[in-house]
Every structure is written in C-alpha cells, then in structure tokens.
Design a protein around this motif. Structure first.
Motif, mmCIF file in Angstrom:
data_model
loop_
_atom_site.group_PDB
_atom_site.id
_atom_site.type_symbol
_atom_site.label_atom_id
_atom_site.label_comp_id
_atom_site.label_asym_id
_atom_site.label_seq_id
_atom_site.Cartn_x
_atom_site.Cartn_y
_atom_site.Cartn_z
ATOM 1 N N ALA A 18 0.874 -1.176 0.000
ATOM 2 C CA ALA A 18 0.000 0.000 0.000
ATOM 3 C C ALA A 18 0.903 1.215 0.000
ATOM 4 N N TYR A 19 0.508 2.254 -0.690
ATOM 5 C CA TYR A 19 1.283 3.482 -0.588
ATOM 6 C C TYR A 19 0.435 4.722 -0.759
ATOM 7 N N ASP A 20 0.885 5.752 -0.065
ATOM 8 C CA ASP A 20 0.342 7.094 -0.227
ATOM 9 C C ASP A 20 1.120 7.704 -1.383
ATOM 10 N N LYS A 23 3.750 11.778 -2.401
ATOM 11 C CA LYS A 23 5.129 12.240 -2.535
ATOM 12 C C LYS A 23 5.958 11.401 -3.501
ATOM 13 N N HIS A 66 -2.711 6.614 -5.423
ATOM 14 C CA HIS A 66 -2.430 5.780 -4.255
ATOM 15 C C HIS A 66 -2.640 4.298 -4.556
ATOM 16 N N ALA A 67 -2.166 3.464 -3.654
ATOM 17 C CA ALA A 67 -2.443 2.030 -3.779
ATOM 18 C C ALA A 67 -2.813 1.462 -2.423
ATOM 19 N N LEU A 68 -3.878 0.668 -2.421
ATOM 20 C CA LEU A 68 -4.231 -0.096 -1.229
ATOM 21 C C LEU A 68 -3.728 -1.522 -1.370
ATOM 22 N N LEU A 86 8.628 -9.555 4.615
ATOM 23 C CA LEU A 86 7.711 -8.457 4.928
ATOM 24 C C LEU A 86 8.282 -7.577 6.046
ATOM 25 N N ASN A 90 9.565 -3.693 5.526
ATOM 26 C CA ASN A 90 8.902 -2.599 6.257
ATOM 27 C C ASN A 90 9.881 -1.829 7.132
ATOM 28 N N LEU A 95 7.786 5.558 5.570
ATOM 29 C CA LEU A 95 6.468 5.268 6.119
ATOM 30 C C LEU A 95 5.331 5.473 5.125
ATOM 31 N N ASP A 96 5.609 6.015 3.953
ATOM 32 C CA ASP A 96 4.509 6.143 2.994
ATOM 33 C C ASP A 96 4.373 4.935 2.077
ATOM 34 N N GLU A 98 3.863 0.684 2.706
ATOM 35 C CA GLU A 98 3.755 -0.403 3.684
ATOM 36 C C GLU A 98 3.580 -1.722 2.942
ATOM 37 N N LEU A 136 -5.406 15.611 -0.404
ATOM 38 C CA LEU A 136 -4.438 14.712 -1.048
ATOM 39 C C LEU A 136 -5.016 13.321 -1.284
ATOM 40 N N TYR A 137 -6.252 13.089 -0.797
ATOM 41 C CA TYR A 137 -6.795 11.725 -0.790
ATOM 42 C C TYR A 137 -8.147 11.583 -1.485
ATOM 43 N N TYR A 250 -7.233 5.157 -6.241
ATOM 44 C CA TYR A 250 -6.583 4.093 -5.473
ATOM 45 C C TYR A 250 -6.587 2.799 -6.271
#
Lengths: 269, 269
Positions: A18-20, A23, A66-68, A86, A90, A95-96, A98, A136-137, A250
């Motif tokens: 997953a990523y935000d 950035k 984004h990706a879930l 994993l 991690n 942290l953006d 996971e 941003l979301y 997403y």
C-alpha cells in the motif's frame, strides 16, 4: 528462471504493498525522481548487500495516485521466509509505503502479465470547500449529484467496450477494448463523499480518472444519462470529460489466476 | 478599539479554521517559516490591498498538530458580510487551511483571552506497521491495550489537578493547575484506532501529548492503573512518559462565553 550458485533456483516473491502516492513521482522508476519502484528496489538492494534487485509491478500508477493493494514480484538470491521478507522490507522503507502481504510465489508468477483483473477505487469529496484533510486523498466536486443518474450510467459501462474515448492519447496500446465486470457508486453521507469502484480485466492510461470525470458530469446533469453509449461509438478522446485528479484514485486490488471465483462473485455482468 | 476613518469602529471577525498541520511550522508566526498565522495574515493582507492585518488565535498549535476548529479573531477595516469574508479567505488560502465558519463578533471578543474551554482529540493507529495513509494523521502504537485500564485512568484525570508532571519544561506559565471536564477513549475497531478526547479549561504546553503517551503505557500494563494520582503528587516531568507525536493531535473545538451549557452538557464531573 535464475539459479543460485548452489544450483537451486532463486525464490520468487509476490509482495502486496500500500502506498500514499502523494510524494512519489508515480510507480515506475525514473532518474532523479522519488518513485515507488525505486524506493522498494533501494530497500531490497540494501537487504541484498548492495547487489541490485529489480522489481516488477502489476502496472504503473501515476504521480499522486495511491495504492491499497499494488502487487509486485522479484527474485531474491536467498530463501528468506515470506513473513521475514515483509518485516525486513517494512523496516527499511519510508512510512509512505507499507508491505501488507508477502508470499513465495511459483517461479513463473509475473505481477504484470498474469493479472486477470484489477479493482480501482475513486473517492470524491463533496464539501463546498476543499477539506484540508482530504485534499491529497480525494478528488473534489462541490456541485449537485443525482445518484440515480450515475447508477444508470454505470450500467452502461458493464461488459466489453471500446474505451478509445477514455484513454489518454500517447499510449502505445492499440487495442482499446476492455471488459468491466463491476462498476458501482456509494454515496457516503457521513463523510460527504462519493466512492466509485471499477473492476475490469484491464484499464487504459488515465481511463478511471476520465470515466469518473464523465460520470460526475452525468450526475450533475451537464451530460446525457446514456452518454457513455455515444462515447463508445465516437471513439474520440475530445468528447469525454477532462481527467479527475490523481489524488482521488486508489489501486485497490489486483487479481491473479486462482482468484477467478472472487472476480466472478463480485461481477455485475 | 480601532476606529475607521468614517468614525465607525472596525468590525471584529471571529473565524473558525481547520488545518492539516503537516506542512506548517506550527500556528504562530516565525520568520522564514510557513505557519498557519502567517498564511492567514498573508491572505487577509492581500484582501486589504497590502495593508497588514494581524490575527490572534485561541492558542498555538505545534508543528504537525492539526485543527478541526481553531478560532482566530482580527479587525478588518471595512465591514464585509461574514459569509463573504469566509468565501474570500478560502479563495486566497492554500488548500491545507479551510475557513469553516465566520461571524462578526462583539468588538471586545478575544480568541485567546475569552476561551472558557478547549477540546483536543488524539488519534492512535494500532496496526502492526504504520499505515501509509495515517502516518501524518495519527500517533502509532502497535502494542496491546486494555480498554478497561485506560478508562479507569481517565477517571483519575477528571477535575482540578496540578499538571506539573505533564507540562513540557521551559514554559513561562507558573500556575500548572487545570480542570479537566471530560476525558474519554473510544476503541474504533473498524479503523483499528483508539481516539482520546479531552475537554478542559486549559492545557499546558504538550500536555495532551504527554497524557496520551502515559495513558498508552497504562493501557499496555507498563504503568500502574492509578499512576496519574501519583504523578499529580510528585510534580515531576521526568516521571511521566515522553510525548506522543504531534501527528495524532487535533484542536477540535474552542468554547467561549455563551457556550457554558455546551461544556456542562458534555462534562463528566
């Protein structure tokens, strides 16, 4: 297939991340840009004592998308238990991103070429002004929306269609025919959002964002309810709406062989 | 009171703003830093054709701390309807600040000195790893938490106490006695979060973040259930826990005269 010095073949990992996207300059590696692929490869290469590890994603996502549940694969020169892979990733990544799942896959598993379907979600916030916590979301659409009109239009998307009108120009892919298995909208009154979901066998460049922008115009009444039927016919990118912003999109799930039943279960066709 | 050239006094505006604190070096103006105060003053000054407008907030928030309902006041040299003030400010400000309410206040209203209570919220995410979409909007605590222990400890916070053990050193405020009207925790299983809320007549520098860090230790069993009673006695900052990260903290609401009943209604003492 790559073999280890011991003669054993290198294990292939299938990893879900997953990523935000805020950035990142998108998924795909680019020189001097912070990308998801580059960031994961840097972490893996560090784990592998500086020896470069190449990863392969199920597909690109654009800057800000984004990706879930993006899926990648890579070969790693020693057999680390999937759970440890994993944990190690991690601990090495910002942290953006996971890592949410990791498994050792069949040696011929390919994150891009084996996909049987993908699910994209698009979140639209409806407040009069942009909510600072959603900017941003989500995409932002402060105008009236008729749920019934959108639902009618979504029906027109189901099944196999030529999506030429909904593909950003400049793509190299000639065949623009795709099948949509599921297309839904949820009006989340509590959060003042509209959430679209699309499941299909493939999506062209910017296709979901163009579909959403067009759906919002249909919902607002600026465009005919069944305009998708006309747009499939005309095959003209100029006649569909612009492109909804990347921030609302997403990549939710990627489906692979063995998951046909999951796709069938949620399919609306 | 400031008078206009016409002899009328300048109208005073009470404005409520929400902001995503991530990209601000806190509320208060600082040279060469992007701050909430500086950003709002820049927008107002632009509206006022370059003539500087000073704003006053209900209190500072630190870098990375968010607001759902920060209140400011300022005097503006022409009487613009409150709704137009809101529209104009929102059109001039970046998307990480949103004006959510605007009214013309009594000429002696003061956003800082007139507060009768404040409500702070603190969100803790509980996943094993940091959720990329929550990293800027929650604190992260991946360890076990016993809800009953936290609820017991929250009872000890209610009422009037000397919070010397919970104030970052270096503050100029000598009197560390504050009254907590309400202190609650919600375990949100759906989002894998724990949400604290505190309403009190005032909060010392970093106090909520220190309380939360201590509460998490109590919930995890690393600290006695009634440790707050001891910490009130010892008046020693070293004995309370560090400081929960700014990212989880939200200034939710500021109460002013006329809203005593609202505070009373939610008070647990």
């Amino acid at each position: 297939m790559i073999f280890l010095e011991s003669g054993k073949k290198m294990p292939r990992y299938k990893v879900t991340v997953a990523y935000d996207g805020t950035k990142f300059a998108g998924f795909q590696s680019q020189p001097n840009q912070r990308t998801v692929q580059g960031t994961i490869e840097t972490a893996l290469t560090k784990m592998n004592k500086g020896e470069f590890i190449r990863i392969y994603g199920s597909g690109r996502t654009d800057s800000g998308v984004h990706a879930l549940g993006q899926v990648i694969h890579f070969d790693y020169p020693s057999e680390i238990p999937a759970r440890n892979m994993l944990l190690a990733l991690n601990s090495l990544m910002p942290l953006d991103i996971e890592v949410i799942a990791s498994e050792i896959a069949e040696p011929d598993f390919h994150a891009q070429f084996n996909t049987i379907a993908k699910c994209y979600q698009y979140r639209v916030s409806r407040g009069r002004f942009t909510d600072p916590f959603k900017r941003l979301y989500t995409g932002h659409y402060p105008y009236a929306l008729n749920q019934q009109r959108i639902e009618t239009a979504l029906q027109d998307l189901l099944g196999e269609h030529d999506f030429t009108s909904f593909a950003a120009s400049g793509g190299v892919i000639k065949n623009k025919v795709r099948t949509i298995y599921r297309a839904t909208v949820e009006f989340d009154e509590q959060h003042d959002e509209v959430i679209f979901e699309f499941v299909g066998n493939g999506f062209l460049y910017n296709m979901v964002r163009i579909l959403v922008a067009t759906l919002l115009e249909i919902g607002n009444g600026r465009r005919a309810e069944h305009d998708f039927l006309r747009l499939f016919e005309v095959k003209d990118r100029q006649q569909a709406r612009g492109t909804a912003p990347a921030s609302g999109l997403y990549l939710k799930k990627v489906y692979y062989p063995g998951e046909e039943k999951d796709v069938q279960k949620i399919s609306l066709i």
